[in-house]
Design an enzyme around this catalytic site. Structure first.
Site, PDB file in Angstrom:
ATOM      1  N   ILE A  38     -23.651 -27.205 -28.268  1.00 25.76           N
ATOM      2  CA  ILE A  38     -24.920 -27.088 -28.520  1.00 25.76           C
ATOM      3  C   ILE A  38     -25.741 -28.165 -28.980  1.00 25.76           C
ATOM      4  CG2 ILE A  38     -26.473 -26.065 -30.276  1.00 25.76           C
ATOM      5  CD1 ILE A  38     -25.403 -23.777 -28.564  1.00 25.76           C
ATOM      6  N   THR A  39     -24.263 -29.096 -29.804  1.00 22.15           N
ATOM      7  CA  THR A  39     -24.723 -30.437 -29.980  1.00 22.15           C
ATOM      8  C   THR A  39     -25.710 -31.208 -29.190  1.00 22.15           C
ATOM      9  OG1 THR A  39     -22.683 -30.455 -31.655  1.00 22.15           O
ATOM     10  CG2 THR A  39     -24.001 -32.516 -30.697  1.00 22.15           C
ATOM     11  N   GLU A  40     -26.244 -31.770 -29.682  1.00 24.87           N
ATOM     12  CA  GLU A  40     -27.043 -32.838 -29.132  1.00 24.87           C
ATOM     13  C   GLU A  40     -26.592 -34.280 -29.388  1.00 24.87           C
ATOM     14  OE1 GLU A  40     -30.977 -32.733 -29.006  1.00 24.87           O
ATOM     15  OE2 GLU A  40     -31.704 -34.170 -27.366  1.00 24.87           O
TER      16      GLU A  40
ATOM     17  N   HIS B 223     -34.251 -35.568 -22.857  1.00 23.48           N
ATOM     18  CA  HIS B 223     -32.877 -34.718 -23.018  1.00 23.48           C
ATOM     19  C   HIS B 223     -32.462 -36.166 -21.827  1.00 23.48           C
ATOM     20  CE1 HIS B 223     -34.371 -30.330 -22.080  1.00 23.48           C
ATOM     21  NE2 HIS B 223     -33.796 -30.696 -23.446  1.00 23.48           N
TER      22      HIS B 223
ATOM     23  N   THR C  47     -19.923 -23.985 -41.516  1.00 20.14           N
ATOM     24  CA  THR C  47     -20.623 -24.001 -43.140  1.00 20.14           C
ATOM     25  C   THR C  47     -21.520 -25.477 -43.036  1.00 20.14           C
ATOM     26  OG1 THR C  47     -18.613 -25.962 -43.575  1.00 20.14           O
ATOM     27  CG2 THR C  47     -17.875 -23.757 -43.592  1.00 20.14           C
ATOM     28  N   GLY C  48     -21.791 -25.593 -42.015  1.00 18.04           N
ATOM     29  CA  GLY C  48     -22.978 -27.296 -41.686  1.00 18.04           C
ATOM     30  C   GLY C  48     -24.114 -26.254 -42.129  1.00 18.04           C
TER      31      GLY C  48
ATOM     32  N   LYS D 153     -12.523 -26.070 -44.836  1.00 17.03           N
ATOM     33  CA  LYS D 153     -12.685 -25.722 -45.657  1.00 17.03           C
ATOM     34  C   LYS D 153     -12.075 -24.058 -45.497  1.00 17.03           C
ATOM     35  CE  LYS D 153     -16.510 -27.830 -46.150  1.00 17.03           C
ATOM     36  NZ  LYS D 153     -17.464 -27.710 -46.060  1.00 17.03           N
TER      37      LYS D 153
ATOM     38  N   GLU E 130     -35.188 -29.926 -13.978  1.00 17.68           N
ATOM     39  CA  GLU E 130     -36.023 -31.311 -14.776  1.00 17.68           C
ATOM     40  C   GLU E 130     -35.774 -32.109 -13.607  1.00 17.68           C
ATOM     41  OE1 GLU E 130     -34.968 -30.274 -18.704  1.00 17.68           O
ATOM     42  OE2 GLU E 130     -34.180 -31.834 -18.479  1.00 17.68           O
TER      43      GLU E 130
END
Lengths: 302, 395
Positions: free
Chosen positions: A100-102, A258, A17-18, A43, A220
């Site tokens: 997924i959150t950073e 990162h 819902t975000g 919700k 990396e």
């Protein structure tokens, strides 16, 4: 076959819902992903509607899983609450959790990772673009897209891709699509120093996947993940691998975007990693423009 | 994010990690008062800058040394007056040096032995690790190279925290006697608590000292904080001293841009940290030197692109700019519009090479072409890098 997800995987989205979670739920639905539920505490009972899809929203992952049979979760929850969201999904028995959150505090990820040891859930991420198994429809629709990657750059095919990066991964995907090789599954493991799934984990899975004929590994600066993966591959991987390591020009001690991209010593510079990869029989692309051609060379498809 | 020595001492005091008495001063009068308050015969006065090598540094006004032993409150005032408001150049500050706005007046302690003690995050095991050695007061990397057996490592279970037996192991490993061992044990437990509660990425005490009168003290400390956790530590954020940071980076952070200033001549603007690093790499491969790392992220607005261009063009070393965008979620046309607006707003005269690929790239390329701006487009990353380096050669 692919790894971890395919067109049948039932996915729930925590944070649907975000605006961020909602936008990517729409794109995933457009791609053909089977999003069967959303979870946002408070919700429950709402319906997430998009283009004819009606996705029920629940208060808890446990309810959502029970009612819809979802087995994979996408986490689009802000950093202060994301670790809790991961733990909730694990507790509810999700097979796959894609965070997924950073920006999740490292301390939170330390405790999450320790808690998850021995659990049946596989965590991918956090701070990752997610996972895509391309479909056979137009522009590779009909597959499974969990996360934020653009679907159309993919093509159903034979290359497994594992990467810490987002847009750099898309470059590699695009190159392998343009060369006609396509991808079996693309896994973005994310840019944080503590994550759920490593390069090595993915190499193992790709090695066992009949659909994957060659592998691209993108890394990396910072940490030993690529070196560990390369050492394993030398003795155990039966498929050709091409690699690229970003950050040759990164100054020491600085965090390059990162959270995990920070040189700790002499062994986790780009140069050191490229050398280790090459010593282990991995074809190393000198520039990000040559990842596709390096893969072709490694696999003898050129 | 770095903090000053006097701020590190504040944290140590808060968490009961013993260190020599010390007070911070911003004026010579405050330095004198601090010296009186401490009341010891032997004191040390230290310039507060975010860099090491202070003792051997030189001020631009000619005054030698950023660290001095002093014997009176009057001397504290006098030396403070020669340090405050002056620029200190050390091996670590670069030739521009750093402006000294504060000094710390501290008790000078006699040292019996110097130890090394640090707590870091170990990426391999995803655990905090305590690193300790009897060989303090020197470069720990050298100790690791020459006498690796003298380095103790203890990995801590993040769910359990540090256990009494682990403290005993380390204490015994460092060879402390009974009384010092007890003090060290308390210090270590408190240091671990500080590391966890403040969401540190690293805390390093080098040296940790024992004194002839039997104290165990942290004599110098270096802190690293997890940037991801700063949202829940306003008290740590309050320690930030933007005067110690690269002004370009300060400006960038105000616009939520992820920017690191470097020394080269070719600036870049990219979406995504991995791609940004790779872009810097390919600039070098093509014969140029990257002037910065800049990740505009997935949701860059026109305003952010304008802000980014202003920061980039404010750097006198920049001779050309490369914009490399692989639009996934990011719409290439949005970036194109941002570039057009930014170029006009900063009245850009530098060569600009733009490579757009991915989501809506066709529309983006059209926008750039229609703008009438003098810019160069490129199809792939190598082409873009070669073109941008080429512009600096032609000039």
């Amino acid at each position: 076959m692919a790894i971890l997800v395919d067109e049948n995987t039932r996915v729930l989205v925590q944070g649907i819902t975000g605006s961020f979670g909602g936008r990517h739920a729409q794109l995933s639905l457009d791609y053909g992903t089977r999003i069967v539920a959303g979870v946002t505490p408070g919700k429950g009972g709402q319906v997430f509607e998009h283009d004819g899809h009606q996705v029920p929203v629940f208060d808890t992952v446990e309810q959502a899983a029970r009612e819809t049979g979802a087995t994979a979760s996408a986490i689009f929850v802000p950093p202060p609450f994301a670790a809790d969201a991961i733990l909730e999904s694990a507790d509810a028995g999700m097979d796959l959790i894609v965070a997924i959150t950073e920006g999740i505090p490292v301390r939170d990820m330390m405790t999450v990772k320790t808690s998850l040891a021995g659990a049946d859930s596989r965590l991918i991420g956090p701070n990752c673009p997610g996972i895509v198994t391309p479909g056979s429809g137009p522009e590779s629709t009909g597959g499974c897209r969990i996360g934020i990657a653009p679907g159309y750059i993919h093509q159903r095919g034979k290359v497994g891709i594992v990467s810490r990066s987002g847009t750099l991964t898309y470059e590699a995907v695009w190159q392998t699509t343009q060369l006609g090789f396509g991808q079996s599954t693309c896994v973005g493991i994310g840019g944080d120093p503590i994550n759920g799934t490593s390069h090595l984990d993915c190499l193992r899975m790709f090695n066992d996947d009949p659909e994957t004929e060659a592998i691209v590994m993108i890394g990396e600066i910072g940490g030993n993940a690529e070196a560990d993966a390369a050492q394993w591959a030398k003795d155990h991987c039966s498929k050709p691998i091409a690699g690229f390591i970003a950050g040759a020009t990164a100054p020491p001690g600085r965090r390059m975007g990162h959270a995990g991209a920070i040189v700790g010593g002499a062994n986790d510079t780009a140069e050191a990693k490229k050398n280790i990869l090459a010593e282990c029989g991995i074809t190393v692309a000198e520039t990000p423009a040559e990842i596709g051609t390096a893969l072709a060379r490694a696999a003898g498809w050129d | 994010m770095n903090i000053h020595e006097y701020q590190a001492k504040e944290l140590f005091d808060k968490f009961a990690v013993p260190s020599p008495q010390g007070k911070v001063a911003g004026t010579p009068e405050e330095a004198e008062a601090a010296a009186k308050a401490i009341g010891s015969d032997t004191l040390v006065i230290k310039a507060q800058v975010h860099a090491g090598g202070r003792g051997k540094g030189t001020f631009k006004n000619g005054f030698q040394g950023g660290v001095h032993l002093i014997r009176s409150a009057g001397e504290a005032r006098e030396i403070a007056s020669r340090m405050l408001g002056q620029t200190l150049v050390t091996k670590q500050t670069g030739e521009d040096g750093k402006l000294v706005s504060k000094v710390m007046v501290a008790e000078a302690v006699d040292i019996s032995h110097e130890y090394y003690l640090a707590i870091l995050l170990d990426r391999e095991t995803s655990r905090p690790v305590i690193v300790a050695s009897t060989e303090g007061g020197m470069d720990i990397e050298e100790v690791a190279a020459k006498t690796p057996g003298k380095i103790i490592r203890e990995f801590i279970d993040p769910l359990l925290g540090i256990q009494p037996y682990e403290i005993r192991k380390i204490t015994a490993g460092l060879g402390f006697g009974k009384d010092e061992g007890r003090q060290f044990g308390k210090l270590l437990a408190n240091l671990y608590r500080l590391f966890i509660e403040c969401d540190c990425s690293m805390v390093e005490i080098n040296p940790l000292v024992t004194t002839p009168d039997g104290q165990v003290l942290a004599l110098d400390a270096k802190f690293g904080f997890d940037d991801n956790a700063l949202y829940r530590h306003p008290e740590i954020v309050a320690y930030r001293d933007t005067a110690e940071e690269d002004p370009r980076e300060v400006a960038a952070s105000e616009h939520d841009l992820n920017y690191i200033g470097l020394d080269g001549n070719i600036a870049c603007l990219v979406n995504g940290a991995g791609l940004a690093m790779a872009t810097m790499d390919i600039i070098k491969f093509a014969g140029g030197e990257p002037a910065n790392f800049l990740d505009v992220g997935g949701g860059a607005t026109k305003e952010q692109v304008v802000a980014a261009f202003k920061i980039i063009t404010g750097d006198p070393n920049v001779e050309a700019i490369l914009v490399n965008i692989f639009g996934g979620i990011m719409d290439c046309n949005v970036i194109a519009e941002g570039i057009v607006a930014a170029t006009r707003e900063v009245a850009l005269e530098l060569p600009l090479v733009v490579r757009l690929e991915g989501n809506n790239s066709a529309a983006g390329k059209k926008t750039l072409a229609a703008s009438g701006l003098n810019l160069i487009t490129a199809d792939d990353i190598l082409d873009a890098a070669q073109k941008v380096v080429g512009t600096t050669r032609a000039a």
